[in-house]
Design an enzyme around this catalytic site. Structure first.
Site, PDB file in Angstrom:
ATOM      1  N   ASN A 215      26.875  -6.468   1.841  1.00  9.11           N
ATOM      2  CA  ASN A 215      25.533  -5.874   1.880  1.00  9.11           C
ATOM      3  C   ASN A 215      25.178  -5.399   0.475  1.00  9.11           C
ATOM      4  OD1 ASN A 215      23.225  -4.410   2.349  1.00  9.11           O
ATOM      5  ND2 ASN A 215      24.244  -2.758   3.494  1.00  9.11           N
ATOM      6  N   TRP A 216      24.276  -6.142  -0.172  1.00  8.75           N
ATOM      7  CA  TRP A 216      23.938  -5.829  -1.571  1.00  8.75           C
ATOM      8  C   TRP A 216      22.950  -4.669  -1.667  1.00  8.75           C
ATOM      9  CZ3 TRP A 216      23.128 -11.327  -4.172  1.00  8.75           C
ATOM     10  CH2 TRP A 216      24.316 -12.071  -4.015  1.00  8.75           C
ATOM     11  N   LYS A 217      22.381  -4.245  -0.549  1.00 13.75           N
ATOM     12  CA  LYS A 217      21.389  -3.156  -0.534  1.00 13.75           C
ATOM     13  C   LYS A 217      20.282  -3.457  -1.552  1.00 13.75           C
ATOM     14  CE  LYS A 217      25.021  -0.163   1.091  1.00 13.75           C
ATOM     15  NZ  LYS A 217      25.516   1.185   1.284  1.00 13.75           N
TER      16      LYS A 217
ATOM     17  N   HIS B 265      20.952  -0.402   9.939  1.00 17.68           N
ATOM     18  CA  HIS B 265      21.860   0.217   8.962  1.00 17.68           C
ATOM     19  C   HIS B 265      21.546   1.712   8.863  1.00 17.68           C
ATOM     20  CE1 HIS B 265      23.765   1.246   5.190  1.00 17.68           C
ATOM     21  NE2 HIS B 265      24.547   0.200   5.382  1.00 17.68           N
TER      22      HIS B 265
ATOM     23  N   GLU C  26      21.257   3.615   6.459  1.00 20.94           N
ATOM     24  CA  GLU C  26      20.258   3.988   5.435  1.00 20.94           C
ATOM     25  C   GLU C  26      18.842   3.754   5.948  1.00 20.94           C
ATOM     26  OE1 GLU C  26      22.011   1.684   2.307  1.00 20.94           O
ATOM     27  OE2 GLU C  26      23.680   3.102   2.194  1.00 20.94           O
TER      28      GLU C  26
ATOM     29  N   GLU D 280      29.977   1.888  11.181  1.00 25.03           N
ATOM     30  CA  GLU D 280      29.909   2.444   9.838  1.00 25.03           C
ATOM     31  C   GLU D 280      29.711   3.947   9.931  1.00 25.03           C
ATOM     32  OE1 GLU D 280      28.726  -0.672   6.725  1.00 25.03           O
ATOM     33  OE2 GLU D 280      26.900   0.171   7.517  1.00 25.03           O
TER      34      GLU D 280
ATOM     35  N   GLY E 265      29.617   4.621   0.910  1.00 24.15           N
ATOM     36  CA  GLY E 265      29.371   4.903  -0.502  1.00 24.15           C
ATOM     37  C   GLY E 265      30.025   6.176  -1.000  1.00 24.15           C
TER      38      GLY E 265
ATOM     39  N   SER F 299      33.050   2.204   2.507  1.00 29.59           N
ATOM     40  CA  SER F 299      34.021   2.263   1.406  1.00 29.59           C
ATOM     41  C   SER F 299      35.193   1.302   1.574  1.00 29.59           C
ATOM     42  CB  SER F 299      34.505   3.705   1.203  1.00 29.59           C
ATOM     43  OG  SER F 299      33.422   4.543   0.843  1.00 29.59           O
TER      44      SER F 299
ATOM     45  N   GLY G 146      29.735  -2.771   1.168  1.00 30.36           N
ATOM     46  CA  GLY G 146      28.597  -2.448   0.312  1.00 30.36           C
ATOM     47  C   GLY G 146      28.983  -2.574  -1.154  1.00 30.36           C
ATOM     48  N   GLY G 147      29.339  -1.446  -1.750  1.00 28.51           N
ATOM     49  CA  GLY G 147      29.629  -1.387  -3.190  1.00 28.51           C
ATOM     50  C   GLY G 147      30.555  -2.488  -3.689  1.00 28.51           C
TER      51      GLY G 147
HETATM   52  P1  PGA Z   1      29.966   0.915   1.025  1.00 27.17           P
HETATM   53  O1  PGA Z   1      28.709   0.533   1.948  1.00 27.17           O
HETATM   54  O2  PGA Z   1      30.982  -0.207   1.172  1.00 27.17           O
HETATM   55  O3  PGA Z   1      29.414   1.006  -0.374  1.00 27.17           O
HETATM   56  O4  PGA Z   1      30.507   2.214   1.520  1.00 27.17           O
HETATM   57  C1  PGA Z   1      28.877  -0.045   3.221  1.00 27.17           C
HETATM   58  C2  PGA Z   1      27.530  -0.267   3.865  1.00 27.17           C
HETATM   59  O5  PGA Z   1      26.661   0.601   3.738  1.00 27.17           O
HETATM   60  O6  PGA Z   1      27.285  -1.316   4.491  1.00 27.17           O
END
Ligand code: PGA
Length: 220
Positions: free
Chosen positions: A6-8, A76, A78, A142, A148, A178, A199-200
């Site tokens: 997930n590149w956000k 998600h 967010e 999640e 993050g 994470s 994500g990251g």
């Molecule tokens: P993260 O994000 O790996 O940076 O914690 C995961 C996500 O939000 O899908």
């Protein structure tokens, strides 16, 4: 094992550098076409429930399919936290996307306050109540406190929650929050962890590839 990056709202890596990787990428809208053209299995990060309409800033399943996008994230944390996404709209998005022929990764998870208050199961039960089993539906657990933050759920916690989720809805469950090359093996080794939503660590070619290689070594 399914690994989803997930590149956000980041530009993300060069899609060509990921060619041939057994994984899904969820780039921002402006990079969907590049990812499709590089031959990557490409999902959007969100999708609306209507085919078209006056919904500024939204995108529909037929529009994504026309581009060669084959799936979407839905719900998600967010989106829930910053953009008013509710369980009801998550259900609408997931149902419409599946009906249109997209695959869906629907995200669920509790906040730290909910976990400390002993509400994890109630929250998951509520979030899952809007979803029905479907061959193209995958869930992602999640925990919001792990996204993050560098604070991962322990493999034992992930396993416990994944088993609970599966007792409510029969679908594969990815873990997200994470996930890094150095913790992926222990998380993915859990019997009810069916992959990862990254994500990251998906923004760097080397770390994303390392996670995919780890996943490939785990017997399914
Ligand atoms: P993260 O994000 O790996 O940076 O914690 C995961 C996500 O939000 O899908």
């Amino acid at each position: 094992m399914l690994i989803v990056g997930n590149w956000k709202m980041f530009r993300g890596p060069d899609p060509a550098a990921l060619a041939g990787l057994d994984a899904v990428v969820c780039p921002p809208f402006t990079r969907l076409r590049d990812c499709v053209e590089a031959g990557l299995t490409t999902y959007a990060q969100n999708v609306h429930w209507d085919k078209e309409g006056a919904y500024t800033g939204e995108i529909s399943a037929p529009m994504l399919l026309e581009l060669g996008v084959v799936g979407s994230l839905v719900g998600h944390s967010e989106r829930r936290q910053y953009f008013g996404e509710s369980d009801e709209t998550v259900g609408l998005r997931a149902r419409a996307a599946l009906a249109a022929g997209l695959r869906v990764v629907a995200c669920v998870g509790e906040t730290i306050e909910e976990r400390r208050g002993g509400k994890t199961e109630a929250v998951l039960r509520r979030q899952l109540s809007v979803l029905e089993p479907h061959p193209d539906l995958v869930l992602a657990y999640e925990p919001v406190w792990a996204i993050g933050t560098g604070q991962t759920a322990t493999p034992e916690t992930a396993q416990e929650v994944h088993a609970f989720i599966k007792s409510l809805l029969d679908a594969p469950v990815l873990y997200g929050g994470s996930v890094k090359p150095d913790n992926a093996a222990a998380l993915l080794a859990q019997p009810d962890v069916d992959g990862a939503l990254v994500g990251g660590a998906s923004l760097e070619v080397d770390s994303f590839k390392a996670i995919c290689e780890t996943a490939a070594r785990i017997p399914s």
